[in-house]
Design a protein around this motif. Structure first.
Motif, PDB file in Angstrom:
ATOM      1  N   UNK B 168      46.241  57.753  60.087  1.00 46.67           N
ATOM      2  CA  UNK B 168      47.554  57.448  60.668  1.00 46.67           C
ATOM      3  C   UNK B 168      47.794  55.945  60.763  1.00 46.67           C
ATOM      4  N   UNK B 170      46.715  53.668  58.917  1.00 45.21           N
ATOM      5  CA  UNK B 170      46.997  53.124  57.586  1.00 45.21           C
ATOM      6  C   UNK B 170      48.350  53.570  57.068  1.00 45.21           C
ATOM      7  N   UNK B 171      48.739  54.828  57.336  1.00 45.15           N
ATOM      8  CA  UNK B 171      50.067  55.268  56.911  1.00 45.15           C
ATOM      9  C   UNK B 171      51.117  54.382  57.587  1.00 45.15           C
ATOM     10  N   UNK B 172      50.959  54.167  58.904  1.00 45.92           N
ATOM     11  CA  UNK B 172      51.907  53.325  59.649  1.00 45.92           C
ATOM     12  C   UNK B 172      51.924  51.902  59.117  1.00 45.92           C
ATOM     13  N   UNK B 174      51.023  50.758  56.144  1.00 44.29           N
ATOM     14  CA  UNK B 174      51.578  50.673  54.792  1.00 44.29           C
ATOM     15  C   UNK B 174      53.092  50.840  54.813  1.00 44.29           C
TER      16      UNK B 174
END
Lengths: 137, 185
Positions: B168, B170-172, B174
Protein backbone atom coordinates in the motif's frame (compact mmCIF):
# COMPACT_ATOMS: atom_id res chain seq x y z
CA UNK A 1 18.61 4.43 33.93
CA UNK A 2 16.25 2.81 31.43
CA UNK A 3 15.26 6.29 30.22
CA UNK A 4 18.89 6.98 29.38
CA UNK A 5 19.02 3.77 27.30
CA UNK A 6 15.86 4.78 25.39
CA UNK A 7 17.35 8.20 24.77
CA UNK A 8 20.65 6.77 23.50
CA UNK A 9 18.83 4.34 21.16
CA UNK A 10 16.79 7.29 19.84
CA UNK A 11 19.88 9.47 19.30
CA UNK A 12 21.55 6.62 17.44
CA UNK A 13 18.47 6.05 15.27
CA UNK A 14 18.23 9.78 14.53
CA UNK A 15 21.86 9.91 13.42
CA UNK A 16 21.43 6.85 11.18
CA UNK A 17 18.25 8.29 9.61
CA UNK A 18 19.99 11.58 8.82
CA UNK A 19 23.31 10.16 7.63
CA UNK A 20 21.65 7.46 5.50
CA UNK A 21 19.69 10.26 3.75
CA UNK A 22 16.50 8.28 4.41
CA UNK A 23 15.22 11.56 5.89
CA UNK A 24 15.81 13.35 2.58
CA UNK A 25 12.76 14.23 0.48
CA UNK A 26 14.96 13.79 -2.61
CA UNK A 27 15.82 10.18 -1.75
CA UNK A 28 12.14 9.32 -1.34
CA UNK A 29 11.31 10.92 -4.70
CA UNK A 30 14.20 9.08 -6.35
CA UNK A 31 13.02 5.81 -4.81
CA UNK A 32 9.53 6.19 -6.29
CA UNK A 33 11.16 6.95 -9.66
CA UNK A 34 13.13 3.67 -9.33
CA UNK A 35 16.21 5.77 -10.16
CA UNK A 36 18.57 4.52 -7.46
CA UNK A 37 19.17 1.39 -5.44
CA UNK A 38 19.96 3.40 -2.29
CA UNK A 39 16.60 3.30 -0.46
CA UNK A 40 15.87 -0.26 -1.60
CA UNK A 41 19.29 -1.25 -0.29
CA UNK A 42 18.57 0.35 3.09
CA UNK A 43 15.14 -1.22 3.52
CA UNK A 44 16.26 -4.54 1.99
CA UNK A 45 19.35 -4.94 4.17
CA UNK A 46 17.47 -3.81 7.29
CA UNK A 47 14.73 -6.37 6.65
CA UNK A 48 17.20 -9.09 5.63
CA UNK A 49 19.19 -8.73 8.83
CA UNK A 50 15.97 -8.17 10.79
CA UNK A 51 14.59 -11.54 9.63
CA UNK A 52 17.78 -13.28 10.80
CA UNK A 53 17.65 -11.46 14.16
CA UNK A 54 14.01 -12.37 14.78
CA UNK A 55 14.47 -15.99 13.70
CA UNK A 56 17.43 -16.22 16.08
CA UNK A 57 15.49 -14.65 18.96
CA UNK A 58 12.56 -17.03 18.39
CA UNK A 59 14.55 -20.22 17.89
CA UNK A 60 16.91 -19.63 20.83
CA UNK A 61 14.10 -18.11 22.96
CA UNK A 62 16.39 -15.18 23.72
CA UNK A 63 15.35 -13.13 26.75
CA UNK A 64 15.61 -9.35 26.93
CA UNK A 65 18.43 -7.68 28.90
CA UNK A 66 16.00 -7.61 31.84
CA UNK A 67 15.20 -11.32 31.61
CA UNK A 68 11.72 -10.93 30.09
CA UNK A 69 10.55 -13.19 27.26
CA UNK A 70 10.52 -11.30 23.97
CA UNK A 71 6.94 -11.53 22.70
CA UNK A 72 5.88 -10.23 19.33
CA UNK A 73 2.12 -10.10 19.11
CA UNK A 74 1.09 -10.66 15.48
CA UNK A 75 -1.05 -7.97 13.83
CA UNK A 76 -4.74 -8.86 13.46
CA UNK A 77 -5.61 -10.46 10.12
CA UNK A 78 -7.26 -8.14 7.63
CA UNK A 79 -6.70 -6.72 4.18
CA UNK A 80 -8.72 -3.53 3.85
CA UNK A 81 -7.19 -1.46 6.65
CA UNK A 82 -3.62 -2.32 5.71
CA UNK A 83 -4.12 -1.65 2.02
CA UNK A 84 -6.22 1.55 2.33
CA UNK A 85 -4.21 2.88 5.27
CA UNK A 86 -1.02 1.98 3.44
CA UNK A 87 -2.05 3.83 0.28
CA UNK A 88 -3.01 6.97 2.23
CA UNK A 89 0.28 6.81 4.11
CA UNK A 90 2.21 6.36 0.85
CA UNK A 91 0.51 9.40 -0.71
CA UNK A 92 1.58 11.55 2.24
CA UNK A 93 5.05 10.00 2.49
CA UNK A 94 5.81 10.81 -1.16
CA UNK A 95 4.37 14.33 -0.95
CA UNK A 96 5.97 15.44 2.31
CA UNK A 97 9.01 13.22 1.69
CA UNK A 98 9.12 12.22 5.33
CA UNK A 99 7.61 9.47 7.44
CA UNK A 100 7.17 9.85 11.22
CA UNK A 101 10.80 9.09 12.26
CA UNK A 102 12.46 11.40 9.70
CA UNK A 103 10.03 14.23 10.58
CA UNK A 104 11.59 14.42 14.02
CA UNK A 105 15.10 14.05 12.57
CA UNK A 106 14.47 17.06 10.33
CA UNK A 107 13.12 19.03 13.27
CA UNK A 108 16.40 18.38 15.11
CA UNK A 109 18.37 19.29 11.98
CA UNK A 110 16.74 22.72 12.15
CA UNK A 111 14.25 22.62 9.25
CA UNK A 112 11.51 24.61 10.93
CA UNK A 113 8.80 24.12 8.21
CA UNK A 114 8.74 20.40 9.05
CA UNK A 115 6.70 21.52 12.08
CA UNK A 116 3.80 22.07 9.67
CA UNK A 117 4.03 18.42 8.56
CA UNK A 118 4.45 17.24 12.14
CA UNK A 119 1.46 19.10 13.53
CA UNK A 120 -0.62 18.00 10.52
CA UNK A 121 0.36 14.37 11.10
CA UNK A 122 -0.84 14.64 14.71
CA UNK A 123 -4.06 16.12 13.32
CA UNK A 124 -4.31 13.24 10.81
CA UNK A 125 -3.91 10.75 13.64
CA UNK A 126 -6.66 12.57 15.55
CA UNK A 127 -8.97 12.48 12.50
CA UNK A 128 -8.45 8.72 12.24
CA UNK A 129 -9.37 8.33 15.90
CA UNK A 130 -12.64 10.19 15.35
CA UNK A 131 -13.57 8.46 12.09
CA UNK A 132 -12.28 5.00 13.03
CA UNK A 133 -15.68 3.38 13.59
CA UNK A 134 -17.01 4.64 10.25
CA UNK A 135 -14.10 3.23 8.23
CA UNK A 136 -13.84 -0.28 6.74
CA UNK A 137 -11.14 -2.27 8.53
CA UNK B 1 37.27 8.74 10.16
CA UNK B 2 36.46 10.91 7.15
CA UNK B 3 33.74 8.44 6.08
CA UNK B 4 31.61 9.50 9.00
CA UNK B 5 31.13 12.97 7.49
CA UNK B 6 30.07 11.55 4.12
CA UNK B 7 26.58 10.16 3.52
CA UNK B 8 26.47 6.61 4.85
CA UNK B 9 25.99 3.90 2.20
CA UNK B 10 22.94 1.66 2.30
CA UNK B 11 24.92 -1.39 3.43
CA UNK B 12 25.92 0.49 6.58
CA UNK B 13 22.62 2.31 7.23
CA UNK B 14 20.26 -0.63 6.67
CA UNK B 15 21.98 -3.02 9.09
CA UNK B 16 22.24 -0.19 11.67
CA UNK B 17 18.45 0.26 11.45
CA UNK B 18 18.04 -3.47 12.08
CA UNK B 19 20.34 -2.96 15.08
CA UNK B 20 17.98 -0.26 16.41
CA UNK B 21 15.08 -2.71 16.15
CA UNK B 22 17.18 -5.39 17.91
CA UNK B 23 18.18 -3.04 20.75
CA UNK B 24 14.55 -2.03 21.33
CA UNK B 25 13.51 -5.70 21.47
CA UNK B 26 16.34 -6.41 23.91
CA UNK B 27 15.10 -3.69 26.27
CA UNK B 28 11.63 -5.24 26.02
CA UNK B 29 10.13 -2.69 23.61
CA UNK B 30 8.91 -2.54 20.01
CA UNK B 31 10.13 -0.49 17.07
CA UNK B 32 7.38 1.91 15.93
CA UNK B 33 7.54 5.66 15.53
CA UNK B 34 3.99 6.54 14.48
CA UNK B 35 2.42 5.33 17.76
CA UNK B 36 4.00 8.43 19.26
CA UNK B 37 1.63 10.57 17.20
CA UNK B 38 -1.29 8.78 18.89
CA UNK B 39 0.32 9.30 22.30
CA UNK B 40 0.72 13.02 21.56
CA UNK B 41 -3.01 13.18 20.69
CA UNK B 42 -3.86 11.56 24.02
CA UNK B 43 -1.62 13.98 25.94
CA UNK B 44 -3.40 16.84 24.17
CA UNK B 45 -6.73 15.54 25.51
CA UNK B 46 -8.04 13.63 22.46
CA UNK B 47 -9.52 11.03 24.83
CA UNK B 48 -12.48 13.39 25.24
CA UNK B 49 -13.26 13.08 21.53
CA UNK B 50 -12.73 9.36 20.94
CA UNK B 51 -12.19 6.20 22.97
CA UNK B 52 -9.35 5.38 20.57
CA UNK B 53 -7.22 7.84 22.52
CA UNK B 54 -8.27 6.63 25.98
CA UNK B 55 -5.23 4.77 27.22
CA UNK B 56 -2.57 5.30 29.82
CA UNK B 57 -0.09 7.35 27.83
CA UNK B 58 2.54 7.00 30.56
CA UNK B 59 3.00 3.40 29.41
CA UNK B 60 4.28 4.94 26.15
CA UNK B 61 6.64 7.38 27.84
CA UNK B 62 9.64 5.26 26.78
CA UNK B 63 8.76 5.75 23.11
CA UNK B 64 8.50 9.52 23.55
CA UNK B 65 12.00 9.42 25.04
CA UNK B 66 13.20 7.50 21.97
CA UNK B 67 11.54 10.21 19.88
CA UNK B 68 13.31 12.96 21.81
CA UNK B 69 16.54 11.08 21.11
CA UNK B 70 15.69 11.05 17.38
CA UNK B 71 15.39 14.86 17.44
CA UNK B 72 18.74 15.16 19.22
CA UNK B 73 20.25 12.66 16.77
CA UNK B 74 19.07 14.80 13.84
CA UNK B 75 20.76 17.82 15.42
CA UNK B 76 24.03 15.97 16.12
CA UNK B 77 24.18 14.38 12.64
CA UNK B 78 23.50 17.63 10.78
CA UNK B 79 25.66 19.85 12.97
CA UNK B 80 28.67 17.76 13.95
CA UNK B 81 28.72 14.76 11.59
CA UNK B 82 28.17 16.43 8.22
CA UNK B 83 30.17 18.88 6.12
CA UNK B 84 28.04 18.96 2.98
CA UNK B 85 24.43 17.85 3.42
CA UNK B 86 23.46 18.07 -0.25
CA UNK B 87 22.08 14.76 -1.50
CA UNK B 88 23.71 13.34 -4.64
CA UNK B 89 20.65 11.80 -6.26
CA UNK B 90 20.55 10.38 -9.80
CA UNK B 91 21.46 13.20 -12.29
CA UNK B 92 18.43 12.36 -14.46
CA UNK B 93 16.19 12.88 -11.43
CA UNK B 94 17.87 16.24 -10.76
CA UNK B 95 17.02 17.39 -14.32
CA UNK B 96 13.46 16.11 -13.94
CA UNK B 97 13.02 17.88 -10.59
CA UNK B 98 14.51 21.15 -11.82
CA UNK B 99 12.02 21.17 -14.70
CA UNK B 100 9.27 20.88 -12.03
CA UNK B 101 10.61 23.89 -10.12
CA UNK B 102 12.68 22.04 -7.52
CA UNK B 103 15.76 24.15 -8.24
CA UNK B 104 17.61 22.96 -5.13
CA UNK B 105 17.66 19.32 -6.35
CA UNK B 106 21.21 17.98 -5.98
CA UNK B 107 22.22 20.99 -3.85
CA UNK B 108 20.26 20.51 -0.64
CA UNK B 109 19.07 17.88 1.84
CA UNK B 110 15.38 18.67 1.35
CA UNK B 111 13.80 20.92 -1.32
CA UNK B 112 13.61 24.67 -0.78
CA UNK B 113 10.39 24.75 -2.74
CA UNK B 114 8.66 23.01 0.18
CA UNK B 115 10.96 23.50 3.15
CA UNK B 116 12.56 26.95 3.04
CA UNK B 117 11.33 29.36 5.69
CA UNK B 118 9.52 31.22 2.87
CA UNK B 119 6.97 28.42 2.99
CA UNK B 120 5.16 30.29 5.76
CA UNK B 121 4.32 32.92 3.11
CA UNK B 122 3.65 30.51 0.25
CA UNK B 123 0.12 29.19 0.49
CA UNK B 124 0.56 26.40 -2.11
CA UNK B 125 3.61 24.81 -0.44
CA UNK B 126 2.07 25.28 2.98
CA UNK B 127 -1.11 23.56 1.80
CA UNK B 128 0.88 20.64 0.34
CA UNK B 129 2.83 20.14 3.59
CA UNK B 130 -0.41 20.14 5.59
CA UNK B 131 -2.03 17.59 3.23
CA UNK B 132 1.12 15.44 3.29
CA UNK B 133 1.22 15.47 7.08
CA UNK B 134 -2.46 14.65 7.49
CA UNK B 135 -2.16 11.68 5.10
CA UNK B 136 0.93 10.36 6.88
CA UNK B 137 -0.71 10.56 10.30
CA UNK B 138 -4.12 9.25 9.20
CA UNK B 139 -2.66 6.51 6.99
CA UNK B 140 -0.16 5.30 9.58
CA UNK B 141 -2.86 4.81 12.21
CA UNK B 142 -5.36 3.30 9.75
CA UNK B 143 -2.68 0.84 8.59
CA UNK B 144 -1.55 0.28 12.19
CA UNK B 145 2.04 1.35 11.62
CA UNK B 146 4.50 3.23 9.46
CA UNK B 147 7.85 2.55 7.86
CA UNK B 148 9.49 1.45 11.12
CA UNK B 149 6.65 -0.67 12.47
CA UNK B 150 5.50 -2.28 9.21
CA UNK B 151 8.34 -2.04 6.67
CA UNK B 152 11.24 -2.86 8.98
CA UNK B 153 9.81 -4.52 12.11
CA UNK B 154 6.76 -6.17 10.54
CA UNK B 155 8.48 -7.51 7.42
CA UNK B 156 11.35 -8.79 9.58
CA UNK B 157 8.74 -10.72 11.54
CA UNK B 158 7.33 -12.08 8.24
CA UNK B 159 3.87 -10.66 8.96
CA UNK B 160 1.43 -10.73 6.05
CA UNK B 161 -0.43 -7.58 7.29
CA UNK B 162 2.84 -5.66 7.12
CA UNK B 163 3.49 -6.87 3.59
CA UNK B 164 0.02 -5.65 2.56
CA UNK B 165 0.70 -2.28 4.25
CA UNK B 166 4.10 -1.89 2.56
CA UNK B 167 2.57 -2.70 -0.84
CA UNK B 168 0.00 0.00 0.00
CA UNK B 169 2.80 2.47 0.89
CA UNK B 170 4.28 1.91 -2.56
CA UNK B 171 0.97 2.13 -4.44
CA UNK B 172 0.30 5.46 -2.67
CA UNK B 173 3.82 6.75 -3.28
CA UNK B 174 3.79 5.81 -6.96
CA UNK B 175 0.35 7.40 -7.43
CA UNK B 176 1.62 10.60 -5.84
CA UNK B 177 4.86 10.85 -7.82
CA UNK B 178 3.65 9.63 -11.21
CA UNK B 179 0.00 10.70 -11.37
CA UNK B 180 -0.52 13.58 -8.94
CA UNK B 181 2.88 15.37 -9.14
CA UNK B 182 2.51 16.17 -12.87
CA UNK B 183 -0.77 17.90 -11.98
CA UNK B 184 0.56 19.99 -9.10
CA UNK B 185 4.18 20.79 -10.11
Amino acid sequence: MRSVIYLVIGVFFGIVLFKSEAASWFRIYEMFQFASFHMYGIIGSAVGLGILILQYIKSKKIKSFYGETIMITPKEKSFTRYMLGGILFGLGWALAGACPGPMFVLLGAGYIPILIVLISSVLGTFLYGILKDKLPH
Amino acid sequence: MKWIYDPWPWYVSGPLMALVMFLLLMVGKRFGMSSNLKTICTICGAGKASNFFKFDWKAQRWNLIVLLGVVIGGYIASTFLSIDTSVAINPDVIIDLQSKGFTSAGKAYIPELLYSNDVFNTSKSMFLLIIGGIFVGFGARYAGGCTSGHAISGLSNLQIPSLIAVIGFFIGGLLMIHIIFPLIF
